[in-house]
Write a protein that holds these residues in place. Structure first.
Motif, mmCIF file in Angstrom:
data_model
loop_
_atom_site.group_PDB
_atom_site.id
_atom_site.type_symbol
_atom_site.label_atom_id
_atom_site.label_comp_id
_atom_site.label_asym_id
_atom_site.label_seq_id
_atom_site.Cartn_x
_atom_site.Cartn_y
_atom_site.Cartn_z
ATOM 1 N N GLY A 54 -14.975 0.766 -1.654
ATOM 2 C CA GLY A 54 -15.278 2.110 -2.127
ATOM 3 C C GLY A 54 -14.085 2.852 -2.689
ATOM 4 N N LEU A 55 -12.927 2.189 -2.753
ATOM 5 C CA LEU A 55 -11.710 2.823 -3.276
ATOM 6 C C LEU A 55 -11.378 2.250 -4.653
ATOM 7 C CD1 LEU A 55 -9.532 2.588 -0.039
ATOM 8 C CD2 LEU A 55 -10.554 4.679 -0.970
ATOM 9 N N ASP A 56 -11.071 3.097 -5.600
ATOM 10 C CA ASP A 56 -10.624 2.653 -6.922
ATOM 11 C C ASP A 56 -9.101 2.547 -6.884
ATOM 12 O OD1 ASP A 56 -10.045 2.105 -9.518
ATOM 13 O OD2 ASP A 56 -11.083 3.839 -10.383
ATOM 14 N N LEU A 57 -8.615 1.336 -6.706
ATOM 15 C CA LEU A 57 -7.184 1.104 -6.516
ATOM 16 C C LEU A 57 -6.491 0.626 -7.791
ATOM 17 C CD1 LEU A 57 -7.393 -0.706 -3.054
ATOM 18 C CD2 LEU A 57 -6.873 1.707 -3.496
ATOM 19 N N ARG A 58 -7.176 0.674 -8.935
ATOM 20 C CA ARG A 58 -6.598 0.130 -10.164
ATOM 21 C C ARG A 58 -5.320 0.859 -10.562
ATOM 22 N NH1 ARG A 58 -11.762 0.525 -13.939
ATOM 23 N NH2 ARG A 58 -11.894 2.452 -12.690
ATOM 24 N N GLY A 59 -5.282 2.174 -10.377
ATOM 25 C CA GLY A 59 -4.084 2.918 -10.748
ATOM 26 C C GLY A 59 -2.877 2.521 -9.933
ATOM 27 N N LEU A 60 -3.085 2.306 -8.630
ATOM 28 C CA LEU A 60 -1.975 1.867 -7.777
ATOM 29 C C LEU A 60 -1.535 0.447 -8.141
ATOM 30 C CD1 LEU A 60 -2.870 3.120 -4.173
ATOM 31 C CD2 LEU A 60 -0.975 3.859 -5.613
ATOM 32 N N ARG A 61 -2.501 -0.427 -8.363
ATOM 33 C CA ARG A 61 -2.155 -1.831 -8.622
ATOM 34 C C ARG A 61 -1.451 -2.001 -9.960
ATOM 35 N NH1 ARG A 61 -7.783 -3.973 -6.008
ATOM 36 N NH2 ARG A 61 -7.000 -4.190 -3.869
ATOM 37 N N LEU A 62 -1.742 -1.128 -10.924
ATOM 38 C CA LEU A 62 -1.030 -1.185 -12.191
ATOM 39 C C LEU A 62 0.463 -0.972 -11.982
ATOM 40 C CD1 LEU A 62 -1.252 -1.332 -15.308
ATOM 41 C CD2 LEU A 62 -1.478 1.167 -15.300
ATOM 42 N N LEU A 63 0.806 -0.186 -10.963
ATOM 43 C CA LEU A 63 2.204 0.137 -10.683
ATOM 44 C C LEU A 63 2.809 -0.727 -9.584
ATOM 45 C CD1 LEU A 63 1.725 4.000 -10.821
ATOM 46 C CD2 LEU A 63 2.887 2.593 -12.533
ATOM 47 N N MET A 64 2.052 -1.716 -9.111
ATOM 48 C CA MET A 64 2.526 -2.604 -8.054
ATOM 49 C C MET A 64 2.404 -4.047 -8.521
ATOM 50 S SD MET A 64 0.666 -0.548 -4.920
ATOM 51 C CE MET A 64 1.046 -1.774 -3.675
ATOM 52 N N ASP A 136 -2.873 11.500 -3.670
ATOM 53 C CA ASP A 136 -4.248 11.649 -3.188
ATOM 54 C C ASP A 136 -4.845 10.296 -2.810
ATOM 55 O OD1 ASP A 136 -4.147 14.373 -3.596
ATOM 56 O OD2 ASP A 136 -5.273 14.344 -5.479
ATOM 57 N N LEU A 137 -4.594 9.291 -3.642
ATOM 58 C CA LEU A 137 -5.155 7.971 -3.378
ATOM 59 C C LEU A 137 -4.506 7.328 -2.160
ATOM 60 C CD1 LEU A 137 -7.122 5.802 -4.134
ATOM 61 C CD2 LEU A 137 -5.510 4.979 -5.876
ATOM 62 N N LEU A 138 -3.191 7.446 -2.026
ATOM 63 C CA LEU A 138 -2.520 6.914 -0.846
ATOM 64 C C LEU A 138 -3.041 7.580 0.426
ATOM 65 C CD1 LEU A 138 1.153 6.676 -2.155
ATOM 66 C CD2 LEU A 138 -0.297 4.749 -1.477
ATOM 67 N N GLU A 139 -3.288 8.877 0.357
ATOM 68 C CA GLU A 139 -3.813 9.584 1.521
ATOM 69 C C GLU A 139 -5.213 9.097 1.871
ATOM 70 O OE1 GLU A 139 -3.571 14.060 3.368
ATOM 71 O OE2 GLU A 139 -3.337 13.781 1.196
ATOM 72 N N LEU A 140 -6.020 8.813 0.863
ATOM 73 C CA LEU A 140 -7.363 8.293 1.102
ATOM 74 C C LEU A 140 -7.304 6.902 1.732
ATOM 75 C CD1 LEU A 140 -10.292 9.210 0.656
ATOM 76 C CD2 LEU A 140 -10.233 8.048 -1.562
ATOM 77 N N VAL A 141 -6.408 6.060 1.221
ATOM 78 C CA VAL A 141 -6.232 4.724 1.802
ATOM 79 C C VAL A 141 -5.801 4.833 3.260
ATOM 80 C CG1 VAL A 141 -4.896 2.589 1.687
ATOM 81 C CG2 VAL A 141 -5.706 3.656 -0.421
ATOM 82 N N TRP A 142 -4.882 5.731 3.543
ATOM 83 C CA TRP A 142 -4.419 5.935 4.915
ATOM 84 C C TRP A 142 -5.581 6.275 5.840
ATOM 85 C CZ3 TRP A 142 -1.137 5.707 8.846
ATOM 86 C CH2 TRP A 142 -1.215 6.647 9.858
ATOM 87 N N HIS A 143 -6.376 7.261 5.468
ATOM 88 C CA HIS A 143 -7.451 7.713 6.348
ATOM 89 C C HIS A 143 -8.528 6.645 6.536
ATOM 90 C CE1 HIS A 143 -5.911 11.677 6.961
ATOM 91 N NE2 HIS A 143 -5.966 12.008 5.679
ATOM 92 N N ARG A 144 -8.819 5.880 5.503
ATOM 93 C CA ARG A 144 -9.929 4.916 5.584
ATOM 94 C C ARG A 144 -9.520 3.558 6.139
ATOM 95 N NH1 ARG A 144 -13.804 5.654 0.227
ATOM 96 N NH2 ARG A 144 -14.094 7.914 0.396
ATOM 97 N N LEU A 145 -8.324 3.104 5.809
ATOM 98 C CA LEU A 145 -7.961 1.728 6.144
ATOM 99 C C LEU A 145 -6.910 1.596 7.249
ATOM 100 C CD1 LEU A 145 -7.732 0.077 2.593
ATOM 101 C CD2 LEU A 145 -9.751 0.523 4.013
ATOM 102 N N ILE A 146 -6.020 2.577 7.397
ATOM 103 C CA ILE A 146 -4.882 2.414 8.303
ATOM 104 C C ILE A 146 -4.974 3.306 9.524
ATOM 105 C CG2 ILE A 146 -2.374 2.500 8.506
ATOM 106 C CD1 ILE A 146 -3.436 0.277 6.737
ATOM 107 N N GLU A 147 -5.300 4.561 9.346
ATOM 108 C CA GLU A 147 -5.249 5.517 10.457
ATOM 109 C C GLU A 147 -6.064 5.080 11.673
ATOM 110 O OE1 GLU A 147 -5.378 10.354 11.048
ATOM 111 O OE2 GLU A 147 -6.730 9.421 9.598
ATOM 112 N N PRO A 148 -7.281 4.507 11.501
ATOM 113 C CA PRO A 148 -8.035 4.088 12.699
ATOM 114 C C PRO A 148 -7.297 3.058 13.559
ATOM 115 C CG PRO A 148 -9.478 4.165 10.784
ATOM 116 C CD PRO A 148 -8.073 4.321 10.270
#
Length: 326
Positions: A54-64, A136-148
């Motif tokens: 459910g996350l659009d990570l294309r922008g991050l992956r373009l820079l990684m 904003d995207l990093l914060e969303l990834v944190w809450h959904r994938l890492i924080e739990p």
């Protein structure tokens, strides 16, 4: 190809460890797309599959890119041994626009045609918007994938730091580097990270070095950053082989025979950091008994302890994790 950091006398006095929830967030994104990293993380990958989809990570992956430079402002080196995600993401949001534009341009240059693509042009044309959307995207990834899972991850990272801090005192900096990874080589006051893409030399000039353990970076070693950022090395944390192993429904009989039933129950109950009172309530034991068991387990190297506000929290070391989930 190698990444080299040249130390002076002051730099050796300024080597420190730190952990970073933001680094784990970024490297989790990279891990999702890299099958060579999946081996130790299959239970986590299965569990977060729907959330990640459910996350659009294309922008991050373009820079990684697969190898090469990623923007330093994504993950500024931790300024203290223990920082919160909120503190780190606030630092990302405050990135100066000239630094952001420089970092974006360097990262896009690693992928042929990326800077000329529509997405690349938009990033470079409006670095303020790029910083905002990336944060904003990093914060969303944190809450959904890492924080739990952060209590579990943090316990392992802090146990790694405690172990390697002791080893630093026992064997010195040069030998410690080889224990962190065989790709770290120390000779003639120079730390070389072998097997990197491209050559890079940096004289530390008194800034020192931050050593950051990571759950998700294995099997790689990451080195950075460009000035003005603090030089850092991110290395694989110890104990990730048992990180995602589910806790047993009850204390294993073999462990109970080894440690005694009550002491083994205390060890197995520490799926996340907890204090004496909470453990006593959970196990139905007297706080004085739990305190005695915790002291023995800590002295045996199965637990670490740290003060948090008014209480002392206990966490399993990698050895403690391995015994509890065996």
């Amino acid at each position: 190809m190698a990444f080299q950091l040249h130390f002076g006398e002051r730099d050796l006095l300024r080597v420190r460890f730190a952990l970073s929830p933001l680094w784990e967030t970024r490297e989790a994104v990279r891990t999702l797309a890299r099958p060579e990293r999946h081996g130790y993380h299959l239970p986590w990958l299965r569990r977060v599959k729907d959330a990640a989809a459910g996350l659009d990570l294309r922008g991050l992956r373009l820079l990684m890119p697969q190898a090469g430079y990623s923007p330093d402002f994504f993950c500024p080196p931790p300024e203290s041994p223990v920082v919160t995600f909120a503190e780190e993401i606030a630092l990302v949001r405050s990135t100066p626009l000239d630094a952001a534009h420089r970092d974006l341009a360097l990262a896009l240059a690693e992928t042929p045609g990326a800077a000329e693509s529509e997405a690349g042009r938009e990033l470079l044309a409006d670095p303020a918007r790029a910083v905002r959307e990336i944060a904003d995207l990093l914060e969303l990834v944190w809450h959904r994938l890492i924080e739990p899972d952060w209590p579990r991850l943090r316990a392992l990272l802090e146990a790694d730091i405690a172990y390697h801090s002791r080893r630093l005192a026992e064997v010195g900096f040069g030998q410690l580097l080889g224990e962190l990874s065989p790709r770290l080589v120390w000779a003639d006051s120079t730390l070389t990270v072998v097997g990197t893409r491209g050559d890079h030399d940096r004289v530390l000039g008194g800034r020192g070095l931050v050593l950051v353990p990571s759950v998700f970076v294995w099997p790689e070693i990451l080195g950075g950053h460009e000035p003005p950022w603090q030089p850092s090395v991110i290395y694989p944390a110890r104990g990730i082989g048992g990180l995602w192993t589910p806790a047993a429904d009850r204390t294993p009989d073999a462990l109970a025979r080894l440690l005694g039933r009550a002491r083994a129950d205390v060890l197995c109950a520490l799926d996340e950091p907890a204090g004496t009172t909470a453990l006593a309530h959970r196990l139905g034991l007297a706080p004085s008994s739990v305190s005695a068991h915790l002291s023995v387990l800590r002295d045996a190297g199965l637990l670490t302890s740290r003060r948090h506000a008014h209480q002392v929290l206990y966490e399993r070391t990698p050895l403690g994790i391995a015994l509890a989930v065996s």
